[in-house]
Write an enzyme that holds these catalytic residues in place. Sequence first.
Site, PDB file in Angstrom:
ATOM      1  N   SER A 148       0.902  -1.212  -0.064  1.00 36.65           N
ATOM      2  CA  SER A 148       0.020   0.076   0.021  1.00 36.65           C
ATOM      3  C   SER A 148       0.869   1.360  -0.034  1.00 36.65           C
ATOM      4  O   SER A 148       0.657   2.385  -0.852  1.00 36.65           O
ATOM      5  CB  SER A 148      -0.783   0.113   1.039  1.00 36.65           C
TER       6      SER A 148
ATOM      7  N   HIS B 173      -2.146  -8.731   1.632  1.00 40.10           N
ATOM      8  CA  HIS B 173      -1.839  -7.503   2.713  1.00 40.10           C
ATOM      9  C   HIS B 173      -2.995  -7.338   3.569  1.00 40.10           C
ATOM     10  O   HIS B 173      -3.236  -7.887   4.454  1.00 40.10           O
ATOM     11  CB  HIS B 173      -1.580  -6.556   1.372  1.00 40.10           C
TER      12      HIS B 173
ATOM     13  N   HIS C  12       5.478 -13.374   7.854  1.00 38.56           N
ATOM     14  CA  HIS C  12       5.702 -11.867   7.376  1.00 38.56           C
ATOM     15  C   HIS C  12       6.649 -11.785   6.570  1.00 38.56           C
ATOM     16  O   HIS C  12       7.727 -12.478   6.331  1.00 38.56           O
ATOM     17  CB  HIS C  12       5.883 -10.937   8.660  1.00 38.56           C
TER      18      HIS C  12
ATOM     19  N   ARG D 143       2.822  -4.706  16.904  1.00 39.30           N
ATOM     20  CA  ARG D 143       1.307  -4.242  16.706  1.00 39.30           C
ATOM     21  C   ARG D 143       0.466  -5.622  17.401  1.00 39.30           C
ATOM     22  O   ARG D 143      -0.408  -5.308  17.843  1.00 39.30           O
ATOM     23  CB  ARG D 143       1.074  -4.174  15.492  1.00 39.30           C
TER      24      ARG D 143
ATOM     25  N   ASP E 152      -2.574  -9.002  12.112  1.00 39.23           N
ATOM     26  CA  ASP E 152      -3.837  -9.387  11.557  1.00 39.23           C
ATOM     27  C   ASP E 152      -4.422 -10.495  12.392  1.00 39.23           C
ATOM     28  O   ASP E 152      -5.548 -10.911  12.149  1.00 39.23           O
ATOM     29  CB  ASP E 152      -3.560  -9.654  10.079  1.00 39.23           C
TER      30      ASP E 152
END
Length: 426
Positions: A233, A263, A309, A318, A364
């Site tokens: 992105s 993504h 990842h 995160r 995620d």
Amino acid sequence: MASLKSVLSEKIPAYREEIKGILAAHGDKVISEVTVAQAYGGMRGVKAQICDTSTVSPETGLIVRGIPLADVADRSPEEMFWLLLTGELPDAASLKELQDELAARSEVPGYVIEALRAVPRTSHPMAMQSMGLLALEEGSKVRSRYDSGMRKEERWEPYLEDSLDLLAKLPTLTAAIYRIRYLDGELIPRDPRKDWSANFSHMMGVPDPTGNLANLMRLYLNLHADHESGNVSANLAHVCASAISDPYYSVSAGLNGLAGPLHGLANQECLKFHLSILDRFNGLPNPDQLKDYAWETLNAGRVIPGFGHAVLRCTDPRYVACYEFGRKACPEEPLFKLADLMYQVIPGVLKEQGKAKNTAPNVDALSGVLTYALGVRQPQFYTAIFGVSRAIGMCAQMILARAVGIPITRPKSVTTAWIKDHVGMK
Ligand code: CMX
């Protein structure tokens, strides 16, 4: 107290000089080499562009302007934007000024809302979000200033102006998508007492008696803002803006990449995976059942969403921030308990399979789980929330790139015939 623009005006000349000096003294030094495997393999690991907002260390994860994410995870997204751009956190008065500025620019014109209403309700929220930004492009100051002949050194200024407009309107636009796409289409006006992220959850209108959803949105919108510039992105937005396409075009381009399942869409996939497990076992599985289910998934040629990842070789910080939040906000939620169990079981399964370079969870694995547990029950919408956040980083990166005059992106591609010739294959 200072405005964001005045702080940037002060810092940019020194930043330009610094880069000029590096280029003059060391412009010919080699920082990366590219193998044939990298050229065919998504350019993984090739150091070929500059991003000064943040960097991702494989061993520790995201570092924002030299600060490990964990140390700024509790800040607001507005503070994150300021930090990404200036390298400093704002004082209270400067933060208030930025928040007031965003509030003043937050209204989305009626024709944009009408455009969102015109598409079928089966449209993906990401398509609607990207389309909404393109509809807002009509007001771009980059475009009007370019048309009237702005100087190259001034370009960052309308990029900042457009970015403030875009970021101010994006929560309004995205909350409208939620209400049009999933609810009765009646929009909720913003609340002047609330800040940027609190207004986003307020305008979505999901019942939030504990305030946990608003707190999660604040955390979520902060954590996802930036992840250096090589990810799909950010990279798309960067390349698009390098052609002096304005922030509306450029962030829209970035959002289109965010919409991909490898993504940004991974949080939606991950939540679906969790729900399918609860469904299959009629509640929480035991560790052996979960292990078998994971193998079934891998043997069917699918990936385990939320793990692995492209860059990280550690547990995503995160993820850690989301885990700490979930432990306090919803420890008894079956979805959270399942995520916890996955954390214990899945890395072992992936290690046994021996393919993934990183077997630890990424953000995620929890972001969708928490969003669902706290009341937003439409997984397709989650990437649009990610988009509200990632726009912060995309905008910060393109403002700085214009400030130092990064030229249009144009790497060289080669053909397979060229590769064969180059390596001496017949
Ligand atoms: N489950 C199963 N297999 C996995 C895996 C996972 N979670 N993660 C990696 N692998 C596999 C890859 O598919 C690849 O297999 P092949 O050799 O058959 O192609 C192999 O392990 C090596 O992959 P890698 O180099 O470790 O990882 P990549 O850089 O190719 O891919 C990613 C990274 C994120 C796409 C991958 O780990 C994946 O698909 N994860 C699941 C989806 C996900 O969680 N995405 C969110 C990413 C978060 C972000 O973008 O910030």
